[in-house]
Design a protein around this motif. Structure first.
Motif, short mmCIF file in Angstrom:
data_model
loop_
_atom_site.label_atom_id
_atom_site.label_comp_id
_atom_site.label_asym_id
_atom_site.label_seq_id
_atom_site.Cartn_x
_atom_site.Cartn_y
_atom_site.Cartn_z
N GLU A 235 13.74 15.03 43.86
CA GLU A 235 14.48 14.73 42.82
C GLU A 235 13.63 14.18 41.49
O GLU A 235 14.16 14.61 40.32
CB GLU A 235 15.52 13.39 43.11
CG GLU A 235 16.34 12.97 41.91
CD GLU A 235 17.32 12.18 42.43
OE1 GLU A 235 17.52 11.46 43.34
OE2 GLU A 235 18.44 12.10 41.54
N ASP B 100 15.06 13.75 48.77
CA ASP B 100 15.73 12.40 48.11
C ASP B 100 14.88 11.27 48.48
O ASP B 100 15.26 10.90 49.42
CB ASP B 100 17.19 12.43 47.94
CG ASP B 100 17.72 11.39 46.85
OD1 ASP B 100 16.70 10.79 46.24
OD2 ASP B 100 18.86 11.86 46.48
N ASP C 234 18.21 7.93 48.19
CA ASP C 234 19.84 8.21 47.85
C ASP C 234 20.45 7.05 47.77
O ASP C 234 20.46 6.35 48.59
CB ASP C 234 20.12 9.25 48.97
CG ASP C 234 21.55 9.81 48.33
OD1 ASP C 234 21.84 10.04 47.42
OD2 ASP C 234 22.37 10.16 49.37
N TRP D 171 19.13 17.98 47.22
CA TRP D 171 18.35 16.79 48.03
C TRP D 171 19.45 15.81 48.66
O TRP D 171 18.96 15.00 49.42
CB TRP D 171 17.39 15.90 47.06
CG TRP D 171 17.79 15.81 45.62
CD1 TRP D 171 18.42 14.76 45.24
CD2 TRP D 171 17.46 16.68 44.52
NE1 TRP D 171 18.82 14.87 43.85
CE2 TRP D 171 18.03 16.03 43.32
CE3 TRP D 171 16.69 17.82 44.42
CZ2 TRP D 171 18.07 16.44 42.33
CZ3 TRP D 171 16.64 18.20 43.07
CH2 TRP D 171 17.32 17.50 41.83
N ASP D 172 20.60 15.83 48.01
CA ASP D 172 21.91 14.98 48.74
C ASP D 172 22.19 15.42 49.90
O ASP D 172 22.60 14.82 50.80
CB ASP D 172 22.74 14.85 47.85
CG ASP D 172 22.53 14.38 46.48
OD1 ASP D 172 21.89 13.06 46.37
OD2 ASP D 172 23.09 14.67 45.22
CA CA Z 1 20.91 11.40 45.71
#
Ligand code: CA
Ligand code: IPD
Ligand code: CA
Length: 271
Positions: free
Chosen positions: A69, A86, A89, A213-214
């Motif tokens: 990210e 990430d 998050d 990346w989520d």
């Molecule tokens: Ca995120």
């Protein structure tokens, strides 16, 4: 449970980055009095966690690339493999002292995500999966919930916020799903929402405009827990596209149906 060497590396890395986040999470709660203080502190915590993930994974596999990210895409000599990361998050939760945040690490091989870990250090919950090897919460095998009926089902979602996403469209979706189900939650960390579906805590989840990346790591976990995942329009799930809908087979299908009703209402000409 026996983890493969690679999943072990991913796990150890997530635990190390998670320890750094835990230290900073303790600190952030002391900083809530000033407006600027906590925000700067949190971006620093985020960067520190990313640095740990980058150093650890580069040490073990120096030739593999990254999609992170904060740092963006870093091409490796080995173009077959890429880590999708990430480091934090659920930044807004972290900033507000809410213990729902995670480190998310996915491994992409030839464009397909084949392994993932999502770690919430505040609850000491590590979700992990490898294609073909099942999904786990710490050492416990995971399975999506068995519920078959919408009125009994609890869904998660991600609401757009100031300056992000289509607010009007989301309100159609929210109204439709809340009117047919036992409830809708907005937890604030997409990787954990998805992991909660894998763990059977949520019966399904949908969100638009997410980033690779989520979803990358958690998508493997959902599939390995027996769940179904796709785009919101029912298209094949692609972690490089931003939309996601998931659940067990029946709830996934039912959720797609509700979201289609919402979309039709949103698109219908209004007087
Ligand atoms: Ca995120
Ligand atoms: C966010 C969280 C949130 C989702 C946002 C994401 P961040 O990630 O996953 O739940 O609704 O769309 O951007 O910024 O906390 O890493
Ligand atoms: Ca983040």
């Amino acid at each position: 449970m026996a983890r493969s060497p690679l999943l072990n590396v991913m796990t150890q890395t997530a635990l190390k980055a998670g320890r750094s986040l835990t230290r900073d999470f303790g600190e952030v709660q002391n900083l809530q009095v000033s407006m600027k203080g906590p925000a700067d502190f949190v971006s620093n915590a985020d960067r520190k966690a990313e640095e740990i993930v980058f150093q650890e994974l580069s040490r073990v596999r120096p030739d593999w690339g990254f999609l992170m990210e904060e740092r963006g895409a870093i091409e490796g000599k080995d173009t077959q493999h890429r880590w999708i990361v990430d480091p934090l998050d659920g930044t807004t939760n972290f900033l507000h002292g809410i213990p729902i945040f995670a480190v998310s690490i996915g491994l992409e091989r030839d464009g397909e995500v084949v392994a993932g870990v999502v770690f919430n250090p505040a609850m000491d919950e590590l979700y992990s999966a490898e294609k073909g090897g099942g999904a786990f919460l710490n050492d416990r095998r995971l399975r999506v919930a068995a519920r078959q009926k919408l009125p009994e089902a609890l869904f998660g979602t991600g609401a757009p916020f100031l300056g992000r996403g289509d607010h009007a469209r989301f309100l159609y979706e929210f109204r439709q799903v809340m009117s047919e189900t036992a409830g809708v939650r907005r937890l604030g960390a997409a990787s954990l929402d998805l992991a909660y579906v894998a763990a059977g805590r949520l019966d399904g989840f949908w969100e638009r405009d997410l980033q690779p990346w989520d979803t990358a790591a958690a998508a493997v976990i959902i599939r390995e827990a027996g769940g179904f995942i796709s785009g919101i329009d029912g298209s094949k799930f692609d972690h490089l596209q931003g939309d996601v809908a998931c659940g067990n087979e029946a709830m996934h299908k039912a959720l797609l149906g509700q979201l289609q009703i919402a979309e039709n209402a949103f698109r219908a000409p209004r007087a």
